[in-house]
Write a protein that holds these residues in place. Sequence first.
Motif, PDB file in Angstrom:
ATOM      1  N   GLN A  48      -6.644  -0.139 -14.536  1.00 30.26           N
ATOM      2  CA  GLN A  48      -7.934  -0.497 -13.940  1.00 30.26           C
ATOM      3  C   GLN A  48      -8.348  -1.896 -14.367  1.00 30.26           C
ATOM      4  O   GLN A  48      -8.823  -2.705 -13.556  1.00 30.26           O
ATOM      5  CB  GLN A  48      -8.998   0.526 -14.351  1.00 30.26           C
ATOM      6  CG  GLN A  48      -8.825   1.903 -13.724  1.00 30.26           C
ATOM      7  CD  GLN A  48      -9.780   2.925 -14.311  1.00 30.26           C
ATOM      8  OE1 GLN A  48     -10.422   2.670 -15.328  1.00 30.26           O
ATOM      9  NE2 GLN A  48      -9.862   4.090 -13.677  1.00 30.26           N
ATOM     10  N   LEU A  49      -8.165  -2.175 -15.647  1.00 30.02           N
ATOM     11  CA  LEU A  49      -8.528  -3.494 -16.159  1.00 30.02           C
ATOM     12  C   LEU A  49      -7.677  -4.581 -15.520  1.00 30.02           C
ATOM     13  O   LEU A  49      -8.197  -5.627 -15.100  1.00 30.02           O
ATOM     14  CB  LEU A  49      -8.367  -3.527 -17.681  1.00 30.02           C
ATOM     15  CG  LEU A  49      -8.647  -4.877 -18.360  1.00 30.02           C
ATOM     16  CD1 LEU A  49     -10.105  -5.284 -18.140  1.00 30.02           C
ATOM     17  CD2 LEU A  49      -8.313  -4.813 -19.844  1.00 30.02           C
ATOM     18  N   ARG A  50      -6.355  -4.338 -15.436  1.00 28.67           N
ATOM     19  CA  ARG A  50      -5.476  -5.348 -14.844  1.00 28.67           C
ATOM     20  C   ARG A  50      -5.791  -5.538 -13.362  1.00 28.67           C
ATOM     21  O   ARG A  50      -5.773  -6.669 -12.852  1.00 28.67           O
ATOM     22  CB  ARG A  50      -4.011  -4.940 -15.022  1.00 28.67           C
ATOM     23  CG  ARG A  50      -3.589  -4.772 -16.478  1.00 28.67           C
ATOM     24  CD  ARG A  50      -3.728  -6.057 -17.272  1.00 28.67           C
ATOM     25  NE  ARG A  50      -3.404  -5.857 -18.674  1.00 28.67           N
ATOM     26  CZ  ARG A  50      -4.247  -6.054 -19.658  1.00 28.67           C
ATOM     27  NH1 ARG A  50      -5.489  -6.459 -19.397  1.00 28.67           N
ATOM     28  NH2 ARG A  50      -3.876  -5.868 -20.914  1.00 28.67           N
ATOM     29  N   ASN A  51      -6.054  -4.439 -12.667  1.00 25.53           N
ATOM     30  CA  ASN A  51      -6.460  -4.560 -11.263  1.00 25.53           C
ATOM     31  C   ASN A  51      -7.763  -5.328 -11.133  1.00 25.53           C
ATOM     32  O   ASN A  51      -7.921  -6.175 -10.241  1.00 25.53           O
ATOM     33  CB  ASN A  51      -6.616  -3.172 -10.633  1.00 25.53           C
ATOM     34  CG  ASN A  51      -5.304  -2.612 -10.120  1.00 25.53           C
ATOM     35  OD1 ASN A  51      -4.529  -3.325  -9.494  1.00 25.53           O
ATOM     36  ND2 ASN A  51      -5.032  -1.353 -10.405  1.00 25.53           N
ATOM     37  N   PHE A  52      -8.685  -5.025 -11.972  1.00 24.17           N
ATOM     38  CA  PHE A  52      -9.978  -5.707 -11.951  1.00 24.17           C
ATOM     39  C   PHE A  52      -9.794  -7.194 -12.225  1.00 24.17           C
ATOM     40  O   PHE A  52     -10.395  -8.044 -11.538  1.00 24.17           O
ATOM     41  CB  PHE A  52     -10.914  -5.082 -12.985  1.00 24.17           C
ATOM     42  CG  PHE A  52     -12.255  -5.765 -13.076  1.00 24.17           C
ATOM     43  CD1 PHE A  52     -13.249  -5.514 -12.148  1.00 24.17           C
ATOM     44  CD2 PHE A  52     -12.512  -6.681 -14.085  1.00 24.17           C
ATOM     45  CE1 PHE A  52     -14.473  -6.157 -12.221  1.00 24.17           C
ATOM     46  CE2 PHE A  52     -13.731  -7.328 -14.167  1.00 24.17           C
ATOM     47  CZ  PHE A  52     -14.724  -7.058 -13.234  1.00 24.17           C
ATOM     48  N   GLU A  53      -8.970  -7.501 -13.235  1.00 18.22           N
ATOM     49  CA  GLU A  53      -8.743  -8.918 -13.559  1.00 18.22           C
ATOM     50  C   GLU A  53      -8.040  -9.644 -12.420  1.00 18.22           C
ATOM     51  O   GLU A  53      -8.391 -10.784 -12.093  1.00 18.22           O
ATOM     52  CB  GLU A  53      -7.904  -9.011 -14.840  1.00 18.22           C
ATOM     53  CG  GLU A  53      -8.650  -8.578 -16.088  1.00 18.22           C
ATOM     54  CD  GLU A  53      -7.760  -8.550 -17.322  1.00 18.22           C
ATOM     55  OE1 GLU A  53      -8.308  -8.512 -18.440  1.00 18.22           O
ATOM     56  OE2 GLU A  53      -6.521  -8.553 -17.167  1.00 18.22           O
ATOM     57  N   GLN A  54      -7.057  -8.989 -11.816  1.00 19.69           N
ATOM     58  CA  GLN A  54      -6.358  -9.617 -10.699  1.00 19.69           C
ATOM     59  C   GLN A  54      -7.294  -9.810  -9.510  1.00 19.69           C
ATOM     60  O   GLN A  54      -7.321 -10.896  -8.901  1.00 19.69           O
ATOM     61  CB  GLN A  54      -5.152  -8.765 -10.294  1.00 19.69           C
ATOM     62  CG  GLN A  54      -4.376  -9.330  -9.101  1.00 19.69           C
ATOM     63  CD  GLN A  54      -3.151  -8.497  -8.778  1.00 19.69           C
ATOM     64  OE1 GLN A  54      -2.512  -7.964  -9.673  1.00 19.69           O
ATOM     65  NE2 GLN A  54      -2.830  -8.367  -7.510  1.00 19.69           N
ATOM     66  N   ASN A  55      -8.042  -8.790  -9.171  1.00 20.18           N
ATOM     67  CA  ASN A  55      -9.004  -8.919  -8.071  1.00 20.18           C
ATOM     68  C   ASN A  55     -10.051  -9.974  -8.380  1.00 20.18           C
ATOM     69  O   ASN A  55     -10.504 -10.700  -7.476  1.00 20.18           O
ATOM     70  CB  ASN A  55      -9.684  -7.574  -7.808  1.00 20.18           C
ATOM     71  CG  ASN A  55      -8.722  -6.547  -7.250  1.00 20.18           C
ATOM     72  OD1 ASN A  55      -7.709  -6.902  -6.653  1.00 20.18           O
ATOM     73  ND2 ASN A  55      -9.007  -5.275  -7.464  1.00 20.18           N
ATOM     74  N   PHE A  56     -10.424 -10.043  -9.645  1.00 25.08           N
ATOM     75  CA  PHE A  56     -11.407 -11.051 -10.047  1.00 25.08           C
ATOM     76  C   PHE A  56     -10.856 -12.458  -9.799  1.00 25.08           C
ATOM     77  O   PHE A  56     -11.565 -13.331  -9.250  1.00 25.08           O
ATOM     78  CB  PHE A  56     -11.767 -10.878 -11.518  1.00 25.08           C
ATOM     79  CG  PHE A  56     -12.617 -11.986 -12.082  1.00 25.08           C
ATOM     80  CD1 PHE A  56     -13.970 -12.039 -11.811  1.00 25.08           C
ATOM     81  CD2 PHE A  56     -12.054 -13.003 -12.832  1.00 25.08           C
ATOM     82  CE1 PHE A  56     -14.755 -13.074 -12.314  1.00 25.08           C
ATOM     83  CE2 PHE A  56     -12.823 -14.031 -13.329  1.00 25.08           C
ATOM     84  CZ  PHE A  56     -14.181 -14.063 -13.073  1.00 25.08           C
TER      85      PHE A  56
ATOM     86  N   ALA B 139     -16.716  -9.638  -3.460  1.00 20.93           N
ATOM     87  CA  ALA B 139     -17.102 -10.000  -4.825  1.00 20.93           C
ATOM     88  C   ALA B 139     -18.176  -9.046  -5.362  1.00 20.93           C
ATOM     89  O   ALA B 139     -18.112  -8.603  -6.517  1.00 20.93           O
ATOM     90  CB  ALA B 139     -17.608 -11.441  -4.856  1.00 20.93           C
ATOM     91  N   ARG B 140     -19.154  -8.722  -4.507  1.00 22.51           N
ATOM     92  CA  ARG B 140     -20.207  -7.792  -4.956  1.00 22.51           C
ATOM     93  C   ARG B 140     -19.615  -6.404  -5.209  1.00 22.51           C
ATOM     94  O   ARG B 140     -20.007  -5.720  -6.171  1.00 22.51           O
ATOM     95  CB  ARG B 140     -21.313  -7.728  -3.911  1.00 22.51           C
ATOM     96  CG  ARG B 140     -22.075  -9.039  -3.743  1.00 22.51           C
ATOM     97  CD  ARG B 140     -23.320  -8.846  -2.898  1.00 22.51           C
ATOM     98  NE  ARG B 140     -23.991 -10.101  -2.616  1.00 22.51           N
ATOM     99  CZ  ARG B 140     -24.824 -10.714  -3.449  1.00 22.51           C
ATOM    100  NH1 ARG B 140     -25.068 -10.184  -4.640  1.00 22.51           N
ATOM    101  NH2 ARG B 140     -25.414 -11.857  -3.110  1.00 22.51           N
ATOM    102  N   ALA B 141     -18.706  -5.966  -4.356  1.00 28.38           N
ATOM    103  CA  ALA B 141     -18.075  -4.659  -4.563  1.00 28.38           C
ATOM    104  C   ALA B 141     -17.270  -4.643  -5.856  1.00 28.38           C
ATOM    105  O   ALA B 141     -17.272  -3.647  -6.602  1.00 28.38           O
ATOM    106  CB  ALA B 141     -17.174  -4.332  -3.374  1.00 28.38           C
ATOM    107  N   LEU B 142     -16.597  -5.763  -6.151  1.00 32.75           N
ATOM    108  CA  LEU B 142     -15.826  -5.839  -7.395  1.00 32.75           C
ATOM    109  C   LEU B 142     -16.750  -5.822  -8.603  1.00 32.75           C
ATOM    110  O   LEU B 142     -16.438  -5.194  -9.625  1.00 32.75           O
ATOM    111  CB  LEU B 142     -14.970  -7.116  -7.390  1.00 32.75           C
ATOM    112  CG  LEU B 142     -13.997  -7.276  -8.556  1.00 32.75           C
ATOM    113  CD1 LEU B 142     -13.000  -6.124  -8.587  1.00 32.75           C
ATOM    114  CD2 LEU B 142     -13.264  -8.608  -8.459  1.00 32.75           C
ATOM    115  N   SER B 143     -17.876  -6.499  -8.499  1.00 30.97           N
ATOM    116  CA  SER B 143     -18.848  -6.466  -9.597  1.00 30.97           C
ATOM    117  C   SER B 143     -19.364  -5.041  -9.820  1.00 30.97           C
ATOM    118  O   SER B 143     -19.503  -4.585 -10.963  1.00 30.97           O
ATOM    119  CB  SER B 143     -20.008  -7.417  -9.283  1.00 30.97           C
ATOM    120  OG  SER B 143     -21.004  -7.349 -10.283  1.00 30.97           O
ATOM    121  N   LEU B 144     -19.638  -4.322  -8.738  1.00 32.32           N
ATOM    122  CA  LEU B 144     -20.078  -2.930  -8.847  1.00 32.32           C
ATOM    123  C   LEU B 144     -18.982  -2.052  -9.466  1.00 32.32           C
ATOM    124  O   LEU B 144     -19.257  -1.192 -10.318  1.00 32.32           O
ATOM    125  CB  LEU B 144     -20.449  -2.405  -7.455  1.00 32.32           C
ATOM    126  CG  LEU B 144     -20.946  -0.958  -7.381  1.00 32.32           C
ATOM    127  CD1 LEU B 144     -22.228  -0.788  -8.206  1.00 32.32           C
ATOM    128  CD2 LEU B 144     -21.196  -0.557  -5.927  1.00 32.32           C
TER     129      LEU B 144
END
Length: 1157
Positions: free
Chosen positions: A320-328, A376-381
């Motif tokens: 989840q963290l790696r996906n989040f970082e990549q999407n970020f 971006a807002r969805a990723l922040s959520l």
Amino acid sequence: MTLSLISLMYRDIAELWLFLKRSTDEIMHQDIVPLCAADIEDQLKKQFAYLSGGRGQDGCPVITFPDYPAFSEIPEKEFQNVLTYLTSIPSLQDTGIGFILVIDRRQDKWTSVKASVLRIAASFPGNLQLVLVLRPTGFLQRTLSDIAFKFNRDEFKMKVPIIMLSSVPELQSYIDKTQLTEDLGGTLDYCHSRWLSHRTAIESFAVMVKQTAQMLQSFGTELAETELPNDVQSTSSILSAHTEKKGKMKEDMMLALKEGHAILESIREPLTKNPEYNLNQDQLDNQTTVQRLLDQLGETEAAFDEFWAKHQQKLEQCLQLRNFEQNFREVKAILDVVSEKLSAFTDVGNSYAHVEHMLKDLASFEEKSNEAVQKARALSLEGNQLIQSKHYAVDSILPKCNELQHLCDEFTTEMSKRRNLLHKSLELHSLLEKSMKWCDEGIYLLASQPVDKCQSQDGAESALQEIEKFLDTGTKNKIQELNKVYKEYESILNPDLKEHVQKVFQKQESMEEMFQKRQVSLKKLAAKQTRPVQPVAPRPEAFTKSPCPSPGLRRGSENSPSSESNIPKRGNYKRAKSEMSDIQQGRSGSVMDDEENLAILRRHVMNELIETERAYVEELLCVLEGYAAEMDNPLMTHLISPALQNKKDVLFGNMEEIYHFHNRIFLRELENYIDYPELVGRCFLERMEDFQIYEKYCQNKPRSESLWRQCSDCAFFQECQKKLDHKLSLDSYLLKPVQRITKYQLLLKEMLKYSKNCEGAEDLQEALTSILGILKAVNDSMHLIAITGYDGNLNELGKLLMQGSFSVWTDHKKGHAKVKDLARFKPMQRHLFLHEKAVLFCKKREENGEGYEKAPSYSYKQSLNMTAVGITENVKGDVKKFEIWYNAREEVYIIQAPTPEIKATWVNEIRKVLTSQLQACREASQHRALEQTQSLPLPTSSNTSPSKNQTKSIKKLEERKTDPASLEGYVSSASVPKNPDKSKDDTVTSSTSESSALSKKRFTLQGFANLKSQKGWTKTSHSLDASEDNDGWSSAEDPLNSSDAEEEGGAGLRKLVPGKYTVVADHDEKGSPESLAVKSGDIVELLHEGEEGLWFVKNLTTSKEGWVPASNLLALIGNSKSAQSLSSSESGTGSTFLSSSSSCSESCNATFSDIKG
């Protein structure tokens, strides 16, 4: 917080790992029997010894040796294996007490009993409690056994006592009946095959449990030592691999558990059938062992599941963290690009339409960017949800969520700011355009007011009312205060826009000033009133209103002694003078109004030019961004048909180059002339070379049109048109450059129409001519690219000068007579292309199709080298025909033009080409000759000067030569002689060109390569028909040098033609004392003609005179009017034409070769 969560997770995982390790160690450290039933299954099946499960009084395990006839034949290894295995089965506690051996030898002999007991005693591996032997039942054998046992007791000495039993009841006194099998008289249920099956299954299950424990421990070690990767793919791969292994582990454990339960059920099967059944001790031990293994396996599974859950949670959170970082990273990169593009929206527009277009672009950009912002807002959520789920990397996720939120808010704020600025700009441009429209309407109003009607009082008052009514509309339309506008729109005012506001305001002020002047003039005209009728008796001065009073009245006033009578006279005189002044002012005002009206019209043409230019630039940009750029968009690739792939350059040509030229250069330069419209021609002249880019675009247009027709139904075009909200399809916009280049000449014509007396009129005329030339070049090039079958390079033929379709008759000297006759009467339809170096004959072929696909093609047939071409301007019987002949009329082509005007244009253009080539060759020859010129002094003859008439004729020809208004200054025909006795063929039928109706004009540069062996120029023919001005310089009776004479094979001497000549071959003084030595390149003037081909000339270089051969001289065609006509047998007695057939040396020989198709 993150560190504490991570440490807590790792501590939990470590504890679970230790627990799992302890569980697996306990299983793996259990003693496993060295021998397994499966290993000695065949030996156990012999049943020479078995463990029935019975127990002695002290709980000693009972091993039974049944009667086995082949006991002595059992190999020692098998015997030891079986005994070792049987003694290893009971528990350590039971084996510690010792075993009871029951040896059944009731059916055996004593000798066998003795051997068996000794063998068992020697090989038994365990502790012995008691040995019970059922001796043979036969009397003899029993007696022998008693005697032998007593005498051989020492041989049976063992650590335990050996008891010889005679019967089963005696055995039951030592072992309870319930602990003995049925063959020994007991009730113990024993099945050897079942026992062997149970033992094999239990041992297999134990091995399986141990192996499972080992695999779990190994897998747990692998999981515990796994490091968390830093990328999504590696983390996902590890999680997938671990999950797969875990699944296999679970399957193995489930199989082990299933097998254990099956064994347990098999052991309990008798209880299932008979609840009163009692399991023997070995069965109970087996049950306990299996149950213990199942319990241990269950505990291990639970520990592993808990450990796996923690490990899986750790990997899933890591993923989840790696996906989040990549999407970020991806979303941030997109937001950075979007923000950068938004920051590029700094332009506030240069017109209302431009700003509207920019707002549409901004709205489209916002719509496209919203996807990135929402992502971006969805990723922040999503990040916040991870934080709420107690993710171990809160300290890493939280700042990224905050940053995304900040970027989204910043983008939204900036987008709103840009939108507000553009709306502000739209508001300002709306105000400016309203003001400009108001000014234009006002100027039109002033221009539309007729001056003559305004001279009357009613007309002036009506015009005043129109002006006042119009000025009242200025409240809503004009700029009220410039400073207020600056202050209100300060946020968008850049230097260019501010300058534009100033220009609009200045235009508004100028217009208002014009209105004020017009109001003043109209008020003066409206204020003039007829003098009211006096109520008193008339006085003499009343009659002075007339500017011309009668003499009687004048005398009466002069004789009056009263001085008061002169006062009204003076007043009336002043009034009359004022009226005359007003009339003169009205007339001058009318002239000024005309100039003012022309200025208004010029300004409107200029406004139309600039506004249409801006719209044109916007349309080009719209096409390039909305269609061309989208062809490279990966998201639109699926909509592009295969036929359209990689065809952007074919479809759009060099439209991008055209756009950059107009947007960056031409539009800005046009705007510099907005206040000086009459000078705009200079702008076109300065950029005339840049307009050549349209030729490339137009040449590509047929390919573009063909591709469009092939792919017009493509979903890509429909999607782009939908996004752009265009009512017209792409092909309409692809036609814009062609329409625009033709629009310029119309606007220039309008501007020239209203600027004839202005400073820039000449520039406008030149610009119009140049634009028309470009249009002609573009049109010609469109035809030129359609030529097929030409093997050479068309670019080597020089500039394309003319092209058009003609009817052509051919006549060849060397052809068959019948073919020649047929050729004269059967014209061919040919399309001619006149180049600087050659003329091409092609056959026009119409193509089927629509639009550009219907454009004709031209099949190449033949070409003529211009260095060997001659022309005859007029052909008898048709004013639309002329001749092109080749190689001294070996080939003659009679050309019929559609109209006489087209024929005249072609003839003049061909003459220009031939003249320029001859001039170039002559200059080259002169240059070489002048380098070799040497002064040779000769005596001057005093009696060799030409007559006055000759001098007059030569002077007149020289004057005509210098006329720049016509091509006749280089090559022209002589005047038709005014002789009433000439034949009827000489009748003049054209008022525009007296001689063209009766004469043929021929001119050529042919024969350059035919006379290489000769020195210099040879065979140069010139003749001039007699006229009133040549005073006897006539050669009308000698047609030897004409084209027709050449056809007849005739030859003759050169005829005298006044003028200047160039010496083309050296001549010395030998042969005659009056001979003049000349060098090649000398310039001589002909004085008079002699005999035997000698001419008396004056060397203008040395000023000497003498005789030279006429064949050594070449007329200066370009510098004089001499030698310009010969008689032709075809034209009748009085017809005249021009012919100059000449050859030059190798230096003037053209390298272009004639290719005939």
